[in-house]
Design a protein around this motif. Structure first.
Motif, PDB file in Angstrom:
ATOM      1  N   LEU A 300      -8.463 -59.116  56.999  1.00 43.77           N
ATOM      2  CA  LEU A 300      -6.983 -59.399  56.743  1.00 43.77           C
ATOM      3  C   LEU A 300      -6.543 -57.809  56.673  1.00 43.77           C
ATOM      4  CD1 LEU A 300      -4.052 -60.374  56.665  1.00 43.77           C
ATOM      5  CD2 LEU A 300      -4.606 -60.656  54.141  1.00 43.77           C
ATOM      6  N   ALA A 301      -7.185 -57.039  55.730  1.00 49.03           N
ATOM      7  CA  ALA A 301      -6.952 -55.480  55.642  1.00 49.03           C
ATOM      8  C   ALA A 301      -6.966 -54.735  56.863  1.00 49.03           C
ATOM      9  CB  ALA A 301      -7.707 -54.937  54.438  1.00 49.03           C
ATOM     10  N   SER A 302      -8.195 -55.194  57.687  1.00 53.30           N
ATOM     11  CA  SER A 302      -8.479 -54.539  59.096  1.00 53.30           C
ATOM     12  C   SER A 302      -7.320 -54.785  59.888  1.00 53.30           C
ATOM     13  CB  SER A 302      -9.916 -54.963  59.608  1.00 53.30           C
ATOM     14  OG  SER A 302     -10.858 -54.610  58.509  1.00 53.30           O
ATOM     15  N   ALA A 303      -6.889 -56.084  60.024  1.00 53.34           N
ATOM     16  CA  ALA A 303      -5.803 -56.408  60.839  1.00 53.34           C
ATOM     17  C   ALA A 303      -4.493 -55.602  60.451  1.00 53.34           C
ATOM     18  CB  ALA A 303      -5.797 -57.711  60.943  1.00 53.34           C
ATOM     19  N   LEU A 304      -4.251 -55.727  59.199  1.00 53.51           N
ATOM     20  CA  LEU A 304      -3.213 -54.913  58.899  1.00 53.51           C
ATOM     21  C   LEU A 304      -3.186 -53.388  59.399  1.00 53.51           C
ATOM     22  CD1 LEU A 304      -2.573 -56.327  55.380  1.00 53.51           C
ATOM     23  CD2 LEU A 304      -1.271 -57.048  57.156  1.00 53.51           C
ATOM     24  N   ALA A 305      -4.497 -52.865  59.199  1.00 58.59           N
ATOM     25  CA  ALA A 305      -4.579 -51.453  59.485  1.00 58.59           C
ATOM     26  C   ALA A 305      -4.303 -51.366  60.968  1.00 58.59           C
ATOM     27  CB  ALA A 305      -6.019 -50.955  59.295  1.00 58.59           C
ATOM     28  N   HIS A 306      -4.722 -52.343  61.798  1.00 60.52           N
ATOM     29  CA  HIS A 306      -4.587 -52.273  63.366  1.00 60.52           C
ATOM     30  C   HIS A 306      -3.239 -52.234  63.811  1.00 60.52           C
ATOM     31  CE1 HIS A 306      -4.555 -53.893  67.357  1.00 60.52           C
ATOM     32  NE2 HIS A 306      -5.670 -53.335  67.559  1.00 60.52           N
ATOM     33  N   VAL A 307      -2.293 -53.006  63.066  1.00 58.35           N
ATOM     34  CA  VAL A 307      -0.779 -52.961  63.261  1.00 58.35           C
ATOM     35  C   VAL A 307      -0.371 -51.722  62.803  1.00 58.35           C
ATOM     36  CG1 VAL A 307       1.433 -53.958  62.749  1.00 58.35           C
ATOM     37  CG2 VAL A 307      -0.618 -55.223  62.975  1.00 58.35           C
ATOM     38  N   LEU A 308      -0.690 -51.253  61.555  1.00 54.90           N
ATOM     39  CA  LEU A 308       0.070 -49.678  61.397  1.00 54.90           C
ATOM     40  C   LEU A 308      -0.406 -48.863  62.326  1.00 54.90           C
ATOM     41  CD1 LEU A 308      -1.170 -50.287  57.270  1.00 54.90           C
ATOM     42  CD2 LEU A 308       1.060 -50.327  58.268  1.00 54.90           C
ATOM     43  N   ILE A 309      -1.661 -48.815  62.732  1.00 53.85           N
ATOM     44  CA  ILE A 309      -1.926 -47.595  63.608  1.00 53.85           C
ATOM     45  C   ILE A 309      -1.442 -47.915  64.786  1.00 53.85           C
ATOM     46  CG2 ILE A 309      -4.020 -46.631  65.045  1.00 53.85           C
ATOM     47  CD1 ILE A 309      -5.828 -47.379  62.516  1.00 53.85           C
ATOM     48  N   SER A 310      -1.482 -49.207  65.399  1.00 52.16           N
ATOM     49  CA  SER A 310      -1.033 -49.342  66.698  1.00 52.16           C
ATOM     50  C   SER A 310       0.517 -48.885  66.937  1.00 52.16           C
ATOM     51  CB  SER A 310      -1.115 -50.643  67.123  1.00 52.16           C
ATOM     52  OG  SER A 310      -2.322 -51.126  67.102  1.00 52.16           O
ATOM     53  N   GLU A 311       1.593 -49.150  65.487  1.00 55.83           N
ATOM     54  CA  GLU A 311       2.914 -48.769  65.569  1.00 55.83           C
ATOM     55  C   GLU A 311       3.172 -47.599  64.898  1.00 55.83           C
ATOM     56  OE1 GLU A 311       4.823 -52.347  64.381  1.00 55.83           O
ATOM     57  OE2 GLU A 311       3.851 -53.806  65.674  1.00 55.83           O
ATOM     58  N   ASP A 312       2.034 -46.818  64.679  1.00 52.40           N
ATOM     59  CA  ASP A 312       2.468 -45.404  64.063  1.00 52.40           C
ATOM     60  C   ASP A 312       3.107 -45.448  62.645  1.00 52.40           C
ATOM     61  OD1 ASP A 312       2.021 -42.684  64.141  1.00 52.40           O
ATOM     62  OD2 ASP A 312       3.799 -42.371  65.020  1.00 52.40           O
ATOM     63  N   LEU A 313       2.469 -46.359  62.115  1.00 53.02           N
ATOM     64  CA  LEU A 313       3.193 -46.652  60.740  1.00 53.02           C
ATOM     65  C   LEU A 313       2.414 -46.226  59.596  1.00 53.02           C
ATOM     66  CD1 LEU A 313       4.535 -50.288  60.978  1.00 53.02           C
ATOM     67  CD2 LEU A 313       5.915 -48.166  60.931  1.00 53.02           C
ATOM     68  N   GLN A 314       1.034 -45.507  59.811  1.00 55.08           N
ATOM     69  CA  GLN A 314       0.182 -44.931  58.894  1.00 55.08           C
ATOM     70  C   GLN A 314       0.836 -43.520  58.585  1.00 55.08           C
ATOM     71  OE1 GLN A 314      -0.421 -44.963  61.931  1.00 55.08           O
ATOM     72  NE2 GLN A 314      -1.654 -43.024  62.612  1.00 55.08           N
ATOM     73  N   ASP A 369       1.257 -64.075  63.826  1.00 51.85           N
ATOM     74  CA  ASP A 369       2.637 -63.518  63.585  1.00 51.85           C
ATOM     75  C   ASP A 369       2.690 -63.051  62.043  1.00 51.85           C
ATOM     76  OD1 ASP A 369       2.644 -66.083  62.621  1.00 51.85           O
ATOM     77  OD2 ASP A 369       4.699 -66.413  63.632  1.00 51.85           O
ATOM     78  N   LYS A 370       2.129 -63.804  61.242  1.00 45.66           N
ATOM     79  CA  LYS A 370       2.404 -63.581  59.741  1.00 45.66           C
ATOM     80  C   LYS A 370       1.759 -62.142  59.425  1.00 45.66           C
ATOM     81  CE  LYS A 370       4.381 -64.992  56.873  1.00 45.66           C
ATOM     82  NZ  LYS A 370       5.629 -64.518  56.524  1.00 45.66           N
ATOM     83  N   ILE A 371       0.380 -62.117  59.926  1.00 46.74           N
ATOM     84  CA  ILE A 371      -0.302 -60.787  59.798  1.00 46.74           C
ATOM     85  C   ILE A 371       0.616 -59.643  60.500  1.00 46.74           C
ATOM     86  CG2 ILE A 371      -2.187 -59.437  60.342  1.00 46.74           C
ATOM     87  CD1 ILE A 371      -3.804 -62.133  60.466  1.00 46.74           C
TER      88      ILE A 371
END
Length: 821
Positions: A300-314, A369-371
């Motif tokens: 889960l943490a890895s997928a959350l990181a994927h979204v953060l990186i993909s959407e430039d939210l890091q 979609d929840k992730i």
């Protein structure tokens, strides 16, 4: 399945508008720092407290509930004719957070039931000659003969095997006491040349390793690197995200952080709880429950990181300045390309798998979609408090689970600031007070605590790179003498009880076992000699808390009654052994137990002049003091100036990529890497044996079994008291979908089993646990009935196989089957 889980998530609370937390709690921000000096002004003294409660009592004395819950609450015991007739709560403090009343929970208030329990060990007992350990056949032995025997066995072990063959078994049943928690027997062993050391704990071995490889050891010390306090989250966080944290049961008292955590709900701080169970904390604290499959938090943490990186939210500026290993531009020298965290997440690493929400949904059971929504909420909340309890790390891949959650805190730039956190468990201030000095242990060899059974069976084979031995490359000898004080390991807290008891029955391995205990626990039955200890009300001490958030407290503990039966205080036992072994003067330094307590109080004042003297503390009963920085915010100095305040890691930075683990992976060896025994420099998702993935194809044992903490006991302490067991029944938590498939209804007697053991308990059919998962509350007393544990101890089902590099207990990684009995 996804639709079922989605419906369970769709519960939203309407929260009040947040007000000033300190103002609401009665302490203005400008006066918070004064709490340490004013907390006890105007409060009843110990003598004044005698007035309430029962009329006609002889006295009311201050006591402390010394158990391993972190809170350590004060008690006021009323005495009539030398008997405890009533237990009263704290009578000082008010309803503010910083000066709150430290009200003991139902467990602490049951102290009379413990003192007068029929299960107490009343006399020294020796195993009947010719019987095996665990047969339950005992004979009384006098104190002089019992202590002569122990002294003889200690000396024999030293003479024939060396001091490394002596082991002082970990026990946490007297934690928080100045003398009990420090274990008076370790001082004796140190004076005799030392004993085999240990590191790690059953509670925190994996998260300790994880946070220290990520952050190094903080200047404040301690086993684990904590996160910010709940008080800070209440006042400063926009969002709180908790992985596997259940303070409403694990810290269940007014003295601990249970009280402060509830202000998250009261003050309208949006809180999300990620856990396989809809726990008491999810009920009380959370706006949203995200039911995750056990052991998949890293995915889960890895997928959350994927979204953060993909959407430039890091928080790229934070990552560039404070962290090692996020991207290829911030890697240590000599590491090949493709080993950064960003490469791993985006599928450019060695495994070539992109850690998308769709990938994680298949593993975690959380809809894609929840992730995505969760990641966006975390990335946009400024600041966001990301924290974890100790549940996620108690898995086979627990080290990486803990590291992945900490990495999420770093990715979002929330480390070292108010309202943020490190990703660790909620932090607390203090204690400033000392414990009984045990001296230095001359023996350098140290084993992982969880692997003590290996030290019994194959100690001389254990090495640094195969078993995590520290201090030496290889153990010189196996464990031959074991003393267990204040714990219940053999048939209680240790894994795979059936195998552990087989080991303990073999007297050719560990040759002599002495248990110092106040109750005849299932583990005590496997001793050669049981020595009856006193309980808290029967001895002098001083107490301190360990989990009070921004508030710490220091407590007076008076001997309330004379010791019952033919019991002896553990300090006096150690003195008698020291006398027999020729080190009495060095051991006692001329002090009685009470003398040592007063000496420690005086030393506390020398080190911290703001603390009360012994006489002042005796009048106050309790002294409260508050963090001088308003809130506990670990790594604040590092955040403010990382050059002047580097971390104790090789890089001096937060290591998402751990240089130390990179090197360890090249030298450590494992018998079966397929079980998940691998070391990764990044917090990667590692599939292990008996995992959620294996559960899909395991027709024999298809259910994941975890063991949550339970309000009716603290580990195994209180588990035998009818006062508590009548209110809190040991039952298996099982989802209605799984129950219906097996023809199980509420309160049916069921059997939970795997190849390691079988447990028989009633079923609690409830939607408060996700499908595919069952939970058996930990700490129940093991009771063998023709090969079936009818006491309901989860460790009848757990494995002795340790985790990869912390070598800790994976007691939430189990596959089982359940059937109607």
């Amino acid at each position: 399945m996804a639709e079922v889980i989605e419906s369970q998530q769709d519960t939203k609370r309407t929260r009040p508008t947040r007000r000033s937390f300190l103002k609401w709690s009665g302490v203005g921000a400008g006066t918070a720092a004064l709490v340490a000096n004013t907390a006890n002004l105007g409060m009843p003294s110990a003598s004044a407290a005698k007035a309430d409660g029962m009329a006609g009592v002889d006295k009311t004395v201050w006591n402390v509930c010394f158990v391993n819950c972190g809170s350590r609450c004060p008690l006021r015991l009323q005495i009539k004719d030398g008997t405890i007739v009533r237990c009263l709560p704290d009578s000082t403090g008010d309803d503010s957070v910083e000066n709150r009343q430290l009200r003991a929970c139902v467990r602490g208030r049951s102290i009379r039931n413990r003192v007068y329990s029929p299960d107490r060990v009343k006399k020294p007992m020796i195993r009947k000659e010719g019987t095996e350990r665990g047969a339950g056949e005992w004979e009384e032995i006098s104190w002089p003969d019992a202590l002569d025997l122990v002294a003889e066995k200690i000396q024999y072990t030293i003479d024939n095997y060396g001091n490394e063959a002596i082991y002082n078994q970990h026990g946490s049943g007297v934690n928080g006491a100045a003398i009990g928690a420090a274990n008076p027997f370790q001082r004796l062993f140190n004076l005799l040349g030392g004993s085999l050391q240990r590191y790690g704990t059953y509670s925190t071995a994996q998260i300790t390793a994880a946070t220290q490889f990520t952050f190094g050891e903080l200047e404040e010390g301690g086993d684990t690197v904590p996160s910010n306090s709940f008080e800070d989250s209440v006042e400063n966080s926009q969002l709180v995200v908790m992985f596997g944290n259940n303070p409403q049961e694990t810290r269940m008292s007014g003295g601990g952080i249970l009280y402060t955590s509830q202000f998250l709900q009261r003050e309208g701080v949006r809180t999300i709880l990620i856990d396989p169970m809809y726990s008491e904390s999810a009920v009380v604290l959370a706006d949203e429950w995200v039911p995750i499959k056990p052991g998949t938090d890293t995915a889960l943490a890895s997928a959350l990181a994927h979204v953060l990186i993909s959407e430039d939210l890091q928080d790229q500026a934070f990552l560039d300045k404070y962290c090692q290993g996020f991207d290829e531009d911030h890697m240590p020298d000599g590491v090949p390309a493709g080993n950064s965290y960003q490469s791993y997440i985006m599928g450019k690493g060695a495994d070539g798998i992109e850690k998308t929400p769709a990938w994680a949904a298949e593993i975690t059971g959380i809809p894609e979609d929840k992730i995505v929504a969760l990641a966006r909420e975390i990335g946009n909340a400024k600041p966001c408090a990301i924290m974890q309890g100790w549940g996620p790390q108690r898995h086979m891949n627990g080290e990486n689970q803990a590291r992945a959650i900490c990495a999420l805190a770093a990715l979002t730039g929330n480390v070292g600031i108010n309202g943020g956190g490190t990703g660790g468990r909620e932090g607390s201030y203090g204690p400033l007070t000392m414990s009984f000095p045990s001296g230095e242990n001359p023996i350098e060899a140290s084993i992982p605590l969880f692997m003590w059974t290996d030290a019994v069976t194959r100690g001389a084979e254990m090495t640094a790179t195969t078993d995590g031995i520290r201090g030496v490359d290889k153990l010189p000898v196996g464990m031959k003498f074991q003393l267990q004080y204040g714990g219940s390991k053999f048939a209680g807290q240790h894994s795979d009880i059936n195998r552990t008891l087989e080991i303990m029955k073999d007297q050719s391995l560990c040759e002599f076992v002495v248990v110092v205990e106040n109750m005849m626990t299932p583990s005590a039955q496997y001793a050669d000699l049981v020595l009856p200890d006193t309980l808290g009300p029967e001895r002098w001490d001083i107490g301190h808390n360990e989990a009070g958030g921004d508030l710490a407290y220091y407590m007076y503990h008076e001997q309330a009654i004379e010791p019952l039966h033919d019991t002896m205080d553990s300090y006096e036992m150690a003195v008698e052994l020291a006398k027999r072994l020729g080190v009495e003067d060095e051991y006692t330094e001329g002090r009685t137990r009470k003398d040592w307590v007063q000496w420690m109080a005086e030393e506390n004042v020398k080190e911290h002049p703001e603390l009360p003297t012994w006489d002042e503390l005796s009048e106050m009963g309790i002294y409260r003091y508050h963090t001088p920085e308003n809130h506990v915010v670990p790594m604040r100095k590092f955040r403010e100036d990382p050059e002047a305040n580097p971390l104790a890691t090789p890089s001096g930075k937060i290591e998402i990529f751990s240089s130390e683990l990179w090197d360890m992976a090249k030298t450590w060896t494992f018998e079966d890497p397929q079980k998940g025994d691998v070391i990764t420099a990044l917090p990667e998702y590692v599939d292990t044996f008996e995992s959620t993935i294996e559960a899909r194809s395991n027709e024999k044992h298809p259910l994941q079994c975890i063991g949550h903490h339970f309000k009716g006991r603290v580990h195994s302490t209180f588990a035998n008291l009818e006062w508590l067991t009548s209110a809190h029944h040991q039952r298996l938590f099982i989802n209605p979908m799984d129950a219906e498939e097996r023809g199980i209804s509420a309160d049916d007697l069921v059997e939970v089993y795997n190849d390691r053991g079988r447990v028989r308990v009633p079923a609690n059919v409830t939607t408060r646990i996700r499908p595919g998962v069952v939970s058996l509350p930990q700490g129940a007393w093991y009771k063998n009935d023709d090969g079936v544990d009818v006491g309901g101890n989860i460790n009848t089902l757990t494995t002795l196989h340790p985790t990869a590099y912390a070598k800790g207990n994976p007691q939430h990684t189990n596959l089982v089957q359940v059937k109607k009995a």
